[in-house]
Design a protein around this motif. Structure first.
Motif, PDB file in Angstrom:
ATOM      1  N   TYR A  66      32.294 -38.105 -62.021  1.00 44.59           N
ATOM      2  CA  TYR A  66      33.204 -37.385 -62.899  1.00 44.59           C
ATOM      3  C   TYR A  66      32.511 -36.701 -64.078  1.00 44.59           C
ATOM      4  CZ  TYR A  66      35.937 -40.887 -60.412  1.00 44.59           C
ATOM      5  OH  TYR A  66      36.471 -41.682 -59.424  1.00 44.59           O
ATOM      6  N   SER A 274      44.022 -36.069 -71.930  1.00 44.44           N
ATOM      7  CA  SER A 274      44.090 -35.897 -70.473  1.00 44.44           C
ATOM      8  C   SER A 274      45.330 -35.121 -70.062  1.00 44.44           C
ATOM      9  CB  SER A 274      44.078 -37.266 -69.785  1.00 44.44           C
ATOM     10  OG  SER A 274      42.914 -38.000 -70.098  1.00 44.44           O
ATOM     11  N   ASN A 278      45.356 -31.488 -68.263  1.00 42.94           N
ATOM     12  CA  ASN A 278      46.037 -31.377 -66.976  1.00 42.94           C
ATOM     13  C   ASN A 278      47.026 -30.214 -66.973  1.00 42.94           C
ATOM     14  OD1 ASN A 278      46.492 -32.706 -64.306  1.00 42.94           O
ATOM     15  ND2 ASN A 278      48.580 -32.906 -65.096  1.00 42.94           N
ATOM     16  N   GLN A 326      37.637 -40.596 -64.823  1.00 46.06           N
ATOM     17  CA  GLN A 326      38.376 -40.184 -63.630  1.00 46.06           C
ATOM     18  C   GLN A 326      39.654 -39.454 -64.016  1.00 46.06           C
ATOM     19  OE1 GLN A 326      39.143 -43.298 -60.752  1.00 46.06           O
ATOM     20  NE2 GLN A 326      40.718 -42.082 -59.703  1.00 46.06           N
ATOM     21  N   ALA A 327      40.342 -39.950 -65.048  1.00 42.45           N
ATOM     22  CA  ALA A 327      41.566 -39.288 -65.506  1.00 42.45           C
ATOM     23  C   ALA A 327      41.285 -37.838 -65.894  1.00 42.45           C
ATOM     24  CB  ALA A 327      42.152 -40.044 -66.699  1.00 42.45           C
ATOM     25  N   ASN A 328      40.194 -37.630 -66.610  1.00 38.58           N
ATOM     26  CA  ASN A 328      39.881 -36.278 -67.068  1.00 38.58           C
ATOM     27  C   ASN A 328      39.337 -35.400 -65.945  1.00 38.58           C
ATOM     28  OD1 ASN A 328      40.646 -36.539 -69.855  1.00 38.58           O
ATOM     29  ND2 ASN A 328      38.949 -37.970 -70.056  1.00 38.58           N
ATOM     30  N   GLU A 330      40.452 -35.605 -62.880  1.00 38.23           N
ATOM     31  CA  GLU A 330      41.685 -35.190 -62.211  1.00 38.23           C
ATOM     32  C   GLU A 330      42.409 -34.120 -63.031  1.00 38.23           C
ATOM     33  OE1 GLU A 330      43.658 -38.928 -61.799  1.00 38.23           O
ATOM     34  OE2 GLU A 330      42.401 -39.586 -60.121  1.00 38.23           O
ATOM     35  N   ALA A 331      42.403 -34.293 -64.356  1.00 33.62           N
ATOM     36  CA  ALA A 331      43.063 -33.322 -65.236  1.00 33.62           C
ATOM     37  C   ALA A 331      42.381 -31.959 -65.171  1.00 33.62           C
ATOM     38  CB  ALA A 331      43.076 -33.841 -66.666  1.00 33.62           C
ATOM     39  N   TYR A 336      46.182 -34.800 -62.513  1.00 27.23           N
ATOM     40  CA  TYR A 336      46.316 -36.105 -63.177  1.00 27.23           C
ATOM     41  C   TYR A 336      47.782 -36.510 -63.284  1.00 27.23           C
ATOM     42  CZ  TYR A 336      46.099 -39.734 -66.775  1.00 27.23           C
ATOM     43  OH  TYR A 336      46.229 -40.910 -67.469  1.00 27.23           O
ATOM     44  N   THR A 337      48.060 -37.753 -62.932  1.00 26.86           N
ATOM     45  CA  THR A 337      49.385 -38.332 -63.129  1.00 26.86           C
ATOM     46  C   THR A 337      49.376 -39.106 -64.435  1.00 26.86           C
ATOM     47  OG1 THR A 337      49.733 -38.550 -60.741  1.00 26.86           O
ATOM     48  CG2 THR A 337      51.133 -39.888 -62.190  1.00 26.86           C
ATOM     49  N   GLN A 341      45.875 -44.028 -65.382  1.00 28.96           N
ATOM     50  CA  GLN A 341      44.632 -44.698 -65.749  1.00 28.96           C
ATOM     51  C   GLN A 341      44.830 -45.411 -67.089  1.00 28.96           C
ATOM     52  OE1 GLN A 341      42.170 -45.108 -63.837  1.00 28.96           O
ATOM     53  NE2 GLN A 341      42.410 -43.515 -62.292  1.00 28.96           N
TER      54      GLN A 341
END
Length: 355
Positions: A66, A274, A278, A326-328, A330-331, A336-337, A341
């Motif tokens: 990431y 995040s 996103n 990982q959150a960022n 995905e964002a 990102y949901t 996370q």
């Protein structure tokens, strides 16, 4: 080597820094700022503790999935972990590009209403040569502009833009990709549209100066704040408005030749950072740039608190860092949901923040 000889490497490095789904870990806090964070969990501010903390960050398993690069403080660039392996070698082994903070801090800009200018140009070429030899491949120079009555002044903006452009050209002459960071602080009670107006003015001024200095834009990265209202503004914006105005601001002032934008978090909480990133990446846009992250507090905060200076918490702290990375990631792809996370949610704002 001259700039023309470095140009292919600069372009390749900048592209790698904003590879799909990756961003930057900013851990370039000065000795004093890093020390304050360590003291917040009961640790003394000494070189061994700073080394231990940064070793925790750099040895996190899977972080390279990431994170494309890490911005280091000078001490860290020349430091080794407890196993004797240099941090630059640890990062390179993971495929994480080492970078270096090269400004030497803010000082009062005489003749203004409490505004600052950024120092370090006088010794920059010599230091960049040394940093490249050590293994750094990109650099960061942060200047800060405030929104207040009459601020940013024309003088403060001109000084900031000129110095950023001079820094960028000098870095490129030494083989380092310059991260251009004209941070517009979130201190104040201004609304989000005021932020957007100021940021547009800042971007246009900075890139005019870059053109005058012959900076190769394809070998640079922009690191701005997201377009948010002042922290004391009563009219709070929602993430979709922040995203829309952030993208609009970039499309009005950022040349298409710049390969990517790595947003700073600037006191916004981990989760909000995040969420905003996103929403930014969910929008249709004209601008071709990669829009990703270069977070410090919004990656490190929960990790630091989870570690709490205790060896038994090492792996849990690394898991927390990896979760926010990982959150960022995905964002940065608009995937990102929110809340998926873990985060120790809190405001990370610090008034008049310095590194």
């Amino acid at each position: 080597m001259s700039l023309s000889q470095y140009e292919p490497e600069l372009r390749a490095t900048a592209a790698a820094m904003v590879a799909d789904g990756k961003g930057l870990l900013a851990c370039d806090e000065s000795t004093g700022t890093c020390g304050k964070r360590l003291e917040s969990i009961g640790l003394e501010n000494n070189e061994e503790n700073r080394m231990t903390w940064r070793n925790l960050l750099f040895t996190t398993e899977g972080l390279e999935l990431y994170v494309s690069g890490a911005i280091l403080f000078e001490e860290t660039l020349f430091q080794s972990g407890p196993d004797g392996v240099a941090f630059v070698d640890k990062l390179n082994a993971k495929g994480i590009i080492p970078g270096i903070k090269v400004d030497t801090g803010l000082k009062p800009l005489v003749g203004t209403n409490g505004e600052n200018w950024c120092t370090g140009l006088d010794t920059l070429f010599e230091r960049c040569t040394k940093y490249y030899e050590r293994g750094a491949r990109f650099a960061k120079w942060r200047t800060a502009l405030k929104i207040d009555e009459g601020c940013p002044s024309n003088l403060a903006l001109d000084v900031a833009a000129t110095d950023l452009a001079r820094y960028a050209r000098i870095c490129q002459e030494c083989g380092l990709v310059p991260i251009i960071e004209p941070e517009v602080l979130i201190d104040g009670d201004h609304d989000v549209r005021t932020t957007a107006k100021v940021q547009e003015r800042v971007l246009s001024t900075v890139y005019n100066k870059c053109e005058e200095n012959g900076v190769v834009l394809e070998g640079t990265i922009l690191k701005p704040a997201m377009t948010v209202p002042g922290v004391d503004c009563k009219d709070k914006s929602d993430p979709t408005e922040i995203a829309r105005l952030t993208v609009r601001t970039l499309e009005r002032g950022l040349p298409a030749a710049v390969p990517g934008v790595t947003f700073l978090s600037g006191g916004i909480s981990e989760e909000d950072s995040s969420i905003y990133l996103n929403e930014i990446n969910k929008l249709d846009r004209i601008g071709p740039w990669k829009l990703t992250f270069s977070f410090s507090r919004a990656l490190q905060s929960s990790c630091l608190k989870t570690w709490n200076g205790q060896a038994d918490n090492y792996e849990q702290a690394q898991a927390q860092l990896k979760a926010r990375a990982q959150a960022n990631s995905e964002a940065s792809k608009g995937e990102y949901t929110p809340g998926s996370q873990p985060s120790i949610e809190e405001s990370l704002f610090v008034k008049n923040y310095v590194y």
